[in-house]
Enzyme design. Structure first.
Site, PDB file in Angstrom:
ATOM      1  N   ASP A  78       0.822  -1.216   0.000  1.00  0.00           N
ATOM      2  CA  ASP A  78       0.000   0.000   0.000  1.00  0.00           C
ATOM      3  C   ASP A  78       0.852   1.260   0.000  1.00  0.00           C
ATOM      4  OD1 ASP A  78       0.810  -0.676   2.666  1.00  0.00           O
ATOM      5  OD2 ASP A  78      -0.609   0.818   3.426  1.00  0.00           O
ATOM      6  N   GLU A 139       0.033  -1.180   5.566  1.00  0.00           N
ATOM      7  CA  GLU A 139       1.138  -0.851   6.466  1.00  0.00           C
ATOM      8  C   GLU A 139       1.033   0.590   6.917  1.00  0.00           C
ATOM      9  OE1 GLU A 139       5.216   0.458   7.692  1.00  0.00           O
ATOM     10  OE2 GLU A 139       3.908   1.264   6.149  1.00  0.00           O
TER      11      GLU A 139
END
Ligand SMILES: [Zn+2]
Length: 381
Positions: A78, A139
């Site tokens: 991400d 994350e």
């Protein structure tokens, strides 16, 4: 050995796929295709359901051709915002964007590096032991992917995360962190007609905050108030305010001490108010302290450190151990008993529209990883 153009193409391909947190399905599919074409066994866990995203963590396993302890290699899929519609520009060997979005080198440089590394191991028939690639989701929004990772799918006891800047450093120390949240309940009243009937929750919370020590407490301890929410209108005495913050320290005792100071700061202000006014029920404090992640501390003689150092030396480079104040997936892996050092990829100015990365740095990290992996296999056999 490193195919520079192929690495650049992979990186460009990855950053052009939107993958802001919770929306990693598209990039995950593409990474899966590449990994499957290289012979990996793929697993997707159900972390997506638990983190509210559209896919889970992607775990890929390569058996290798040598008997060696399993190595974990990690990157996150991400990105932060503004991360949609990234148009990468490669000029003078440096990737940037047009300045309207982040680049996403954090952490797609790591993904590109890992894919190139596996390709090179195969193409050159190099010795390598079993590898578990772990590509996490979410994350950037509190290590949500790693926190909900299905650890039954992982057998590695140590390895590396690629999620930092310095290509000649390995992060071996990270702080523990607590999240704190306070709700101060006061009493609403008309601010003009009857303010004396109210108890101003915002005023009380500000008194508590003003009494706190904030920022860097000492070399290894920091604390912050990051969010204040409360109040409805300027003519209403506010009956509720929420204050959110965090404390980090490399020392568990200090972490507890500063966290306690936070809590007692709020308690004292509210108690003093009650004493002064004779009020019994209000103001009232609700608070929550939550461990965000634990302390990471990898000893200097752990294979994760010695292997990286030796590999760097073989390439005529440096490798120094480093301390970070930040949190990363590696903190969660460490907490689960997987000793994970964090390596840099060369990414710079992360989380800004000025983010950039040198292609040369990525090439060097591929070389380093190939050396680490082959050295690891040779040592074990
Ligand atoms: Zn990152």
């Amino acid at each position: 050995m490193v195919k520079r153009d192929r690495l650049a193409d992979t990186f460009r391909f990855l950053v052009e796929i939107d993958s802001v947190s919770k929306e990693e399905a598209a990039i995950s599919k593409e990474i899966q295709k590449i990994l499957e074409s290289m012979g990996a066994k793929i697993f997707i866990d159900n972390a997506g359901d638990r983190a509210g995203g559209n896919t889970g963590n992607l775990i890929a396993r390569f058996e290798g051709n040598a008997a060696a302890p399993v190595l974990l290699l990690n990157a996150h899929m991400d990105t932060v915002q503004p991360g949609k519609g990234v148009k990468p520009i490669l000029k003078d060997g440096i990737f940037t964007t047009d300045g309207t979005t982040i680049l996403g080198a954090d952490d797609k440089s790591a993904i590109a590096i890992l894919l190139e590394t596996i390709r090179i191991l195969h193409e050159n028939d190099l010795p390598f032991g079993p590898i578990e690639l772990v590509f996490t989701i979410c994350e950037e929004i509190g290590l949500q992917g790693a926190k909900h990772l299905d650890f039954s799918l992982i057998t590695a006891k140590y390895g590396y995360a690629l999620d930092a800047t310095d290509t000649e450093g390995i992060i071996t120390r990270a702080p523990a962190a607590n999240k704190v949240e306070f709700k101060v309940h006061g009493k609403d009243a008309h601010a003009g007609a009857a303010p004396e009937k109210g108890i101003n929750a915002i005023f009380l919370a500000s008194q508590a905050i003003a009494g706190l020590e904030i920022g860097r407490i000492d070399r290894e301890t920091t604390c912050n108030i990051g969010i204040i929410e409360g109040g409805i209108a300027t003519n209403i005495v506010p009956n509720l305010v929420t204050v959110k913050g965090e404390v980090r320290s490399h020392d568990e005792e200090k972490l507890m001490e500063i966290t306690d100071r936070f809590v007692s700061g709020f308690k004292t202000v509210l108690e003093n108010y009650k004493k002064a006014t004779g009020e019994e029920d209000l103001p009232r404090l609700e608070f929550q302290v939550e461990s965000d992640f634990y302390r990471t501390h990898i000893p200097e003689d752990h294979p994760v450190v010695t292997l990286a150092r030796e590999a760097a030396e073989n390439l005529g480079r440096k490798m120094i151990t480093k301390t970070t104040g930040g949190g990363a997936d590696a903190n969660i892996f460490f907490e689960k008993g997987i000793i994970t050092g964090v390596l840099g990829t060369g990414m710079r100015d992360m989380h800004t529209v000025r983010e950039s990365i040198k292609l040369d740095d990525m090439v060097e990290v591929v070389e380093l990883l190939v050396e680490i992996i082959t050295l690891h296999a040779k040592k074990a056999s």
